[in-house]
Design a protein around this motif. Sequence first.
Motif, PDB file in Angstrom:
ATOM      1  N   LEU A  34       0.831  -1.190   0.000  1.00 19.55           N
ATOM      2  CA  LEU A  34       0.000   0.000   0.000  1.00 19.55           C
ATOM      3  C   LEU A  34       0.864   1.238   0.000  1.00 19.55           C
ATOM      4  O   LEU A  34       1.852   1.310   0.703  1.00 19.55           O
ATOM      5  CB  LEU A  34      -0.911   0.004   1.230  1.00 19.55           C
ATOM      6  CG  LEU A  34      -2.025  -1.038   1.221  1.00 19.55           C
ATOM      7  CD1 LEU A  34      -2.769  -1.000   2.539  1.00 19.55           C
ATOM      8  CD2 LEU A  34      -2.978  -0.826   0.057  1.00 19.55           C
ATOM      9  N   GLY A  35       0.492   2.185  -0.793  1.00 17.71           N
ATOM     10  CA  GLY A  35       1.158   3.478  -0.790  1.00 17.71           C
ATOM     11  C   GLY A  35       0.110   4.554  -0.719  1.00 17.71           C
ATOM     12  O   GLY A  35      -1.085   4.274  -0.697  1.00 17.71           O
ATOM     13  N   LYS A  36       0.587   5.792  -0.703  1.00 21.84           N
ATOM     14  CA  LYS A  36      -0.340   6.916  -0.674  1.00 21.84           C
ATOM     15  C   LYS A  36      -0.938   7.103  -2.074  1.00 21.84           C
ATOM     16  O   LYS A  36      -0.203   7.123  -3.063  1.00 21.84           O
ATOM     17  CB  LYS A  36       0.454   8.155  -0.261  1.00 21.84           C
ATOM     18  CG  LYS A  36      -0.335   9.425  -0.172  1.00 21.84           C
ATOM     19  CD  LYS A  36       0.577  10.510   0.384  1.00 21.84           C
ATOM     20  CE  LYS A  36      -0.118  11.841   0.491  1.00 21.84           C
ATOM     21  NZ  LYS A  36       0.733  12.822   1.190  1.00 21.84           N
ATOM     22  N   ASN A  37      -2.247   7.217  -2.145  1.00 17.26           N
ATOM     23  CA  ASN A  37      -2.934   7.356  -3.433  1.00 17.26           C
ATOM     24  C   ASN A  37      -2.771   8.788  -3.961  1.00 17.26           C
ATOM     25  O   ASN A  37      -3.252   9.728  -3.352  1.00 17.26           O
ATOM     26  CB  ASN A  37      -4.416   7.024  -3.231  1.00 17.26           C
ATOM     27  CG  ASN A  37      -5.169   6.977  -4.549  1.00 17.26           C
ATOM     28  OD1 ASN A  37      -4.710   7.492  -5.561  1.00 17.26           O
ATOM     29  ND2 ASN A  37      -6.328   6.358  -4.525  1.00 17.26           N
ATOM     30  N   VAL A  38      -2.086   8.949  -5.089  1.00 17.74           N
ATOM     31  CA  VAL A  38      -1.878  10.286  -5.660  1.00 17.74           C
ATOM     32  C   VAL A  38      -2.416  10.360  -7.097  1.00 17.74           C
ATOM     33  O   VAL A  38      -1.994  11.200  -7.878  1.00 17.74           O
ATOM     34  CB  VAL A  38      -0.383  10.702  -5.630  1.00 17.74           C
ATOM     35  CG1 VAL A  38       0.090  10.911  -4.189  1.00 17.74           C
ATOM     36  CG2 VAL A  38       0.503   9.681  -6.336  1.00 17.74           C
ATOM     37  N   ARG A  39      -3.379   9.497  -7.421  1.00 19.94           N
ATOM     38  CA  ARG A  39      -3.888   9.449  -8.785  1.00 19.94           C
ATOM     39  C   ARG A  39      -4.565  10.746  -9.198  1.00 19.94           C
ATOM     40  O   ARG A  39      -4.362  11.247 -10.302  1.00 19.94           O
ATOM     41  CB  ARG A  39      -4.882   8.298  -8.920  1.00 19.94           C
ATOM     42  CG  ARG A  39      -5.518   8.208 -10.305  1.00 19.94           C
ATOM     43  CD  ARG A  39      -6.504   7.063 -10.364  1.00 19.94           C
ATOM     44  NE  ARG A  39      -7.074   6.906 -11.688  1.00 19.94           N
ATOM     45  CZ  ARG A  39      -8.171   7.535 -12.084  1.00 19.94           C
ATOM     46  NH1 ARG A  39      -8.791   8.365 -11.278  1.00 19.94           N
ATOM     47  NH2 ARG A  39      -8.640   7.344 -13.301  1.00 19.94           N
ATOM     48  N   LYS A  40      -5.381  11.283  -8.309  1.00 19.23           N
ATOM     49  CA  LYS A  40      -6.192  12.451  -8.691  1.00 19.23           C
ATOM     50  C   LYS A  40      -5.307  13.646  -9.052  1.00 19.23           C
ATOM     51  O   LYS A  40      -5.498  14.274 -10.095  1.00 19.23           O
ATOM     52  CB  LYS A  40      -7.145  12.815  -7.546  1.00 19.23           C
ATOM     53  CG  LYS A  40      -8.124  13.874  -8.002  1.00 19.23           C
ATOM     54  CD  LYS A  40      -9.324  14.012  -7.104  1.00 19.23           C
ATOM     55  CE  LYS A  40     -10.242  15.094  -7.669  1.00 19.23           C
ATOM     56  NZ  LYS A  40     -10.652  16.052  -6.653  1.00 19.23           N
TER      57      LYS A  40
END
Length: 180
Positions: free
Chosen positions: A8-14
């Motif tokens: 798991l990582g930090k979600n930075v898609r947006k």
Amino acid sequence: MGKKAAGLGKNVRKSLTTNAKKWLQEISADYSALEYTRAVDTYIMEKIKENPLKIVISREGDVLMSANLLWATDKDDGSVVLYLENKKYLFPSNENVKGAFCFFDKNKSGGSVEIDLNPTPPPCAICGKPMEIFDEIASCPTCGAASHVLHLQEWLRMKGACSVCSTKLVLGENNKILPA
Ligand SMILES: [Zn+2]
Ligand SMILES: [Zn+2]
């Protein structure tokens, strides 16, 4: 190249698909050693040997490419462009990116963003081939139909109108697509 490690990582898609500045701010909130300087709308990475941000591109678990980020920019059409140490440009969008997660070394001297590609990106309105993260895209200002930028430019030089909605369009300064 091999399979990427799960985790798991930090979600930075947006932010990756909408705003380079915000994307870098989100990453550096956890990776404070990441240094970059701003020149107009371009964010240039500093200390890429000591404190790199590695970009890892994968599709369905298979790693396609991996290289350090050199700069990131916001284009005036609201899209983001990344330029990597291996001289590749990336054009992440809501359509071609399925997920983007940020990971950091234990001591936070290095970090990576793992970009998971959409296995079926939408087709170009002109050639019908998929519009991948490696492809620069342009859209009709009237109907929004998206195409590979070189295909749309070539089409407009020949036909002078959108292939989908038939609105008359011209190429302006810097090949900007404008209503005729
Ligand atoms: Zn095309
Ligand atoms: Zn159109």
